[in-house]
Design a protein around this motif. Sequence first.
Motif, mmCIF file in Angstrom:
data_model
loop_
_atom_site.group_PDB
_atom_site.id
_atom_site.type_symbol
_atom_site.label_atom_id
_atom_site.label_comp_id
_atom_site.label_asym_id
_atom_site.label_seq_id
_atom_site.Cartn_x
_atom_site.Cartn_y
_atom_site.Cartn_z
ATOM 1 N N GLY A 129 0.798 -1.217 0.000
ATOM 2 C CA GLY A 129 0.000 0.000 0.000
ATOM 3 C C GLY A 129 0.834 1.272 0.000
ATOM 4 N N LYS A 130 2.157 1.129 -0.042
ATOM 5 C CA LYS A 130 3.050 2.291 -0.049
ATOM 6 C C LYS A 130 3.097 2.913 -1.451
ATOM 7 N N GLU A 131 3.062 4.234 -1.494
ATOM 8 C CA GLU A 131 3.104 4.961 -2.759
ATOM 9 C C GLU A 131 4.506 4.846 -3.372
ATOM 10 N N ARG A 132 4.571 4.317 -4.601
ATOM 11 C CA ARG A 132 5.842 4.155 -5.308
ATOM 12 C C ARG A 132 6.023 5.169 -6.429
ATOM 13 N N LEU A 133 4.931 5.639 -6.981
ATOM 14 C CA LEU A 133 4.942 6.684 -8.001
ATOM 15 C C LEU A 133 3.876 7.683 -7.568
ATOM 16 N N PRO A 134 4.221 8.955 -7.457
ATOM 17 C CA PRO A 134 3.273 9.933 -6.897
ATOM 18 C C PRO A 134 2.003 10.087 -7.742
ATOM 19 N N PHE A 135 0.963 10.536 -7.103
ATOM 20 C CA PHE A 135 -0.328 10.740 -7.760
ATOM 21 C C PHE A 135 -0.358 12.117 -8.424
ATOM 22 N N VAL A 136 0.351 12.223 -9.538
ATOM 23 C CA VAL A 136 0.445 13.487 -10.279
ATOM 24 C C VAL A 136 0.130 13.301 -11.761
ATOM 25 N N TYR A 137 -0.219 12.091 -12.181
ATOM 26 C CA TYR A 137 -0.402 11.785 -13.599
ATOM 27 C C TYR A 137 -1.872 11.780 -13.988
ATOM 28 N N GLN A 138 -2.146 12.248 -15.210
ATOM 29 C CA GLN A 138 -3.514 12.255 -15.737
ATOM 30 C C GLN A 138 -3.976 10.846 -16.082
ATOM 31 N N GLN A 139 -3.015 10.003 -16.462
ATOM 32 C CA GLN A 139 -3.339 8.644 -16.859
ATOM 33 C C GLN A 139 -2.067 7.806 -16.793
ATOM 34 N N ILE A 140 -2.216 6.525 -16.492
ATOM 35 C CA ILE A 140 -1.109 5.571 -16.544
ATOM 36 C C ILE A 140 -1.615 4.342 -17.287
ATOM 37 N N LYS A 141 -0.860 3.922 -18.311
ATOM 38 C CA LYS A 141 -1.204 2.730 -19.088
ATOM 39 C C LYS A 141 -0.112 1.688 -18.900
ATOM 40 N N ASN A 142 -0.525 0.435 -18.893
ATOM 41 C CA ASN A 142 0.403 -0.687 -18.853
ATOM 42 C C ASN A 142 0.240 -1.450 -20.157
#
Length: 65
Positions: free
Chosen positions: A39-52
């Motif tokens: 549950g630890k944040e690894r990439l900050p919540f600053v992105y409009q979208q993230i795709k894998n």
Amino acid sequence: MFPFRSWTIPAKYTSIKKLANKGYIAEYDRKFGILDFSGKERLPFVYQQIKNEDGLLYCKKENLW
């Protein structure tokens, strides 16, 4: 018996999507970030979208990928 990971996800996230064995893409306050299995944040919540796609992460910020 199969081992599994269990943790409580705070209700603050709008959506959560699992990333294979790497963690989760989560949405919070209309921004996206990455959480690990604890549950630890690894990439900050600053992105409009993230795709894998094909094992690669594509992050959109300020309308740029």
